[in-house]
Write a protein that holds these residues in place. Structure first.
Motif, PDB file in Angstrom:
ATOM      1  N   LEU A   5      12.811   6.941 -28.864  1.00  0.00           N
ATOM      2  CA  LEU A   5      13.962   6.765 -28.314  1.00  0.00           C
ATOM      3  C   LEU A   5      14.428   8.273 -27.744  1.00  0.00           C
ATOM      4  N   VAL A   6      15.061   8.192 -26.604  1.00  0.00           N
ATOM      5  CA  VAL A   6      15.418   9.419 -26.028  1.00  0.00           C
ATOM      6  C   VAL A   6      16.555  10.134 -27.023  1.00  0.00           C
ATOM      7  N   GLU A   7      17.307   9.448 -27.399  1.00  0.00           N
ATOM      8  CA  GLU A   7      18.382   9.852 -28.524  1.00  0.00           C
ATOM      9  C   GLU A   7      17.908  10.100 -29.782  1.00  0.00           C
ATOM     10  N   SER A   8      18.444  11.068 -30.322  1.00  0.00           N
ATOM     11  CA  SER A   8      17.931  11.325 -31.847  1.00  0.00           C
ATOM     12  C   SER A   8      19.029  11.745 -32.775  1.00  0.00           C
ATOM     13  N   ASP A   9      20.232  11.581 -32.219  1.00  0.00           N
ATOM     14  CA  ASP A   9      21.563  11.848 -33.003  1.00  0.00           C
ATOM     15  C   ASP A   9      21.876  10.348 -33.603  1.00  0.00           C
ATOM     16  N   PRO A  10      21.822  10.268 -35.010  1.00  0.00           N
ATOM     17  CA  PRO A  10      22.221   9.216 -35.665  1.00  0.00           C
ATOM     18  C   PRO A  10      23.579   8.767 -35.495  1.00  0.00           C
ATOM     19  N   GLY A  11      24.501   9.414 -34.950  1.00  0.00           N
ATOM     20  CA  GLY A  11      25.744   9.122 -34.613  1.00  0.00           C
ATOM     21  C   GLY A  11      26.142   8.480 -33.356  1.00  0.00           C
ATOM     22  N   LYS A  12      24.768   8.495 -32.561  1.00  0.00           N
ATOM     23  CA  LYS A  12      24.972   7.725 -30.917  1.00  0.00           C
ATOM     24  C   LYS A  12      24.105   6.713 -31.096  1.00  0.00           C
ATOM     25  N   LEU A  13      23.402   6.282 -32.103  1.00  0.00           N
ATOM     26  CA  LEU A  13      22.416   5.267 -32.204  1.00  0.00           C
ATOM     27  C   LEU A  13      22.947   3.923 -32.799  1.00  0.00           C
ATOM     28  N   ARG A  14      22.885   2.787 -32.384  1.00  0.00           N
ATOM     29  CA  ARG A  14      23.510   1.958 -32.877  1.00  0.00           C
ATOM     30  C   ARG A  14      22.713   0.438 -32.634  1.00  0.00           C
ATOM     31  N   ILE A  15      22.559  -0.508 -33.730  1.00  0.00           N
ATOM     32  CA  ILE A  15      21.740  -1.656 -33.575  1.00  0.00           C
ATOM     33  C   ILE A  15      22.495  -2.583 -32.553  1.00  0.00           C
ATOM     34  N   GLY A  16      21.675  -3.135 -31.743  1.00  0.00           N
ATOM     35  CA  GLY A  16      22.505  -4.036 -30.889  1.00  0.00           C
ATOM     36  C   GLY A  16      22.919  -3.280 -29.334  1.00  0.00           C
ATOM     37  N   MET A  17      22.713  -1.974 -29.261  1.00  0.00           N
ATOM     38  CA  MET A  17      22.847  -1.177 -28.102  1.00  0.00           C
ATOM     39  C   MET A  17      22.084  -1.514 -26.873  1.00  0.00           C
ATOM     40  N   PRO A  18      22.659  -1.771 -25.699  1.00  0.00           N
ATOM     41  CA  PRO A  18      21.715  -2.028 -24.786  1.00  0.00           C
ATOM     42  C   PRO A  18      20.874  -0.697 -24.393  1.00  0.00           C
ATOM     43  N   VAL A  19      19.623  -1.111 -24.030  1.00  0.00           N
ATOM     44  CA  VAL A  19      18.544   0.196 -23.869  1.00  0.00           C
ATOM     45  C   VAL A  19      17.822  -0.028 -22.479  1.00  0.00           C
ATOM     46  N   GLU A  20      17.362   0.928 -21.812  1.00  0.00           N
ATOM     47  CA  GLU A  20      16.413   0.751 -20.609  1.00  0.00           C
ATOM     48  C   GLU A  20      15.124   1.528 -20.820  1.00  0.00           C
ATOM     49  N   LEU A  21      14.213   1.311 -20.184  1.00  0.00           N
ATOM     50  CA  LEU A  21      12.783   2.151 -20.040  1.00  0.00           C
ATOM     51  C   LEU A  21      13.234   3.373 -19.479  1.00  0.00           C
ATOM     52  N   ALA A  22      12.625   4.476 -20.100  1.00  0.00           N
ATOM     53  CA  ALA A  22      12.703   6.062 -19.620  1.00  0.00           C
ATOM     54  C   ALA A  22      11.339   6.576 -19.693  1.00  0.00           C
TER      55      ALA A  22
ATOM     56  N   VAL B 223       2.626  16.063 -19.469  1.00  0.00           N
ATOM     57  CA  VAL B 223       2.154  14.416 -19.548  1.00  0.00           C
ATOM     58  C   VAL B 223       3.303  13.900 -20.191  1.00  0.00           C
ATOM     59  N   HIS B 224       3.604  12.522 -19.530  1.00  0.00           N
ATOM     60  CA  HIS B 224       4.745  11.841 -20.168  1.00  0.00           C
ATOM     61  C   HIS B 224       4.456  10.588 -20.945  1.00  0.00           C
ATOM     62  N   THR B 225       5.515  10.217 -21.633  1.00  0.00           N
ATOM     63  CA  THR B 225       4.944   8.817 -22.426  1.00  0.00           C
ATOM     64  C   THR B 225       6.600   8.089 -22.222  1.00  0.00           C
ATOM     65  N   PHE B 226       6.400   6.728 -22.439  1.00  0.00           N
ATOM     66  CA  PHE B 226       7.616   6.005 -22.486  1.00  0.00           C
ATOM     67  C   PHE B 226       8.495   6.078 -23.770  1.00  0.00           C
ATOM     68  N   ALA B 227       9.951   5.872 -23.376  1.00  0.00           N
ATOM     69  CA  ALA B 227      10.747   5.873 -24.324  1.00  0.00           C
ATOM     70  C   ALA B 227      12.133   4.913 -24.038  1.00  0.00           C
ATOM     71  N   PHE B 228      12.996   4.715 -24.672  1.00  0.00           N
ATOM     72  CA  PHE B 228      14.059   3.949 -24.403  1.00  0.00           C
ATOM     73  C   PHE B 228      15.300   4.894 -24.432  1.00  0.00           C
ATOM     74  N   VAL B 229      16.302   4.775 -23.499  1.00  0.00           N
ATOM     75  CA  VAL B 229      17.453   5.309 -23.532  1.00  0.00           C
ATOM     76  C   VAL B 229      18.715   4.383 -23.515  1.00  0.00           C
ATOM     77  N   GLU B 230      19.800   4.929 -23.920  1.00  0.00           N
ATOM     78  CA  GLU B 230      20.997   3.816 -23.676  1.00  0.00           C
ATOM     79  C   GLU B 230      21.072   3.607 -22.192  1.00  0.00           C
ATOM     80  N   ALA B 231      21.417   2.202 -22.145  1.00  0.00           N
ATOM     81  CA  ALA B 231      21.543   1.738 -20.751  1.00  0.00           C
ATOM     82  C   ALA B 231      22.809   2.148 -20.063  1.00  0.00           C
ATOM     83  N   ALA B 232      22.696   2.707 -18.827  1.00  0.00           N
ATOM     84  CA  ALA B 232      23.839   2.965 -18.209  1.00  0.00           C
ATOM     85  C   ALA B 232      25.122   2.402 -18.003  1.00  0.00           C
ATOM     86  N   HIS B 233      24.851   1.133 -18.431  1.00  0.00           N
ATOM     87  CA  HIS B 233      26.082   0.032 -18.234  1.00  0.00           C
ATOM     88  C   HIS B 233      26.495  -0.124 -19.774  1.00  0.00           C
ATOM     89  N   GLY B 234      25.683   0.526 -20.669  1.00  0.00           N
ATOM     90  CA  GLY B 234      26.068   0.138 -22.149  1.00  0.00           C
ATOM     91  C   GLY B 234      27.060   1.009 -22.668  1.00  0.00           C
TER      92      GLY B 234
END
Length: 136
Positions: free
Chosen positions: A96-113, A125-136
């Motif tokens: 996940l792009v975010e690592s702050d527990p206060g900003k992560l929540r089950i059910g939050m919309p995410v998108e590939l990054a 070298v890059h790998t995939f992760a998910f980040v909170e969706a812009a509309h989330g």
């Protein structure tokens, strides 16, 4: 952009997506691609791009450096790890792009990054992760 493993991705009209497989018999999805179905043992699987958006199903923070080959760059910082449900397909384990527990929540919309993973003699070298969706 150089990727950690080109075989994990495919180009779509929306941009890079994870490349999975779908069983012709039971329609189960897998990631990464597989030659046999883990659900029904079918052997006819087709390559399919996976959804680029989903919802965070579960998460934690990786607070210690993982063992090789998953160590990443020399400068280690804790990072989020989660399971993301890709609707109608599967749940994928991911950074996940975010690592702050206060900003992560089950059910939050995410998108590939794509995020930096490590440097080698050819550069970053890059790998995939998910980040909170812009509309989330």
């Amino acid at each position: 952009m150089r990727l950690v493993d080109e075989s994990l991705f495919t180009e779509t009209p929306e941009g890079l997506a994870l490349l999975g497989s779908r069983c012709a018999d039971c329609e189960a999805h897998t990631f990464p691609r597989q030659s046999g179905c883990p659900r029904c043992t079918g052997s006819v699987l087709a390559d399919v791009p996976l959804a680029r958006t989903g919802v965070l199903w579960s998460w934690t923070v990786q607070g210690f450096r993982p063992k090789p080959p998953y160590t990443g760059s020399e400068a280690y910082e804790p990072y989020g790890v989660g399971y993301v449900e890709l609707p109608g397909q599967l749940i994928v384990e991911t950074r996940l792009v975010e690592s702050d527990p206060g900003k992560l929540r089950i059910g939050m919309p995410v998108e590939l990054a794509f995020v930096p993973f490590r440097d080698d003699d050819q550069g970053q070298v890059h790998t995939f992760a998910f980040v909170e969706a812009a509309h989330g």
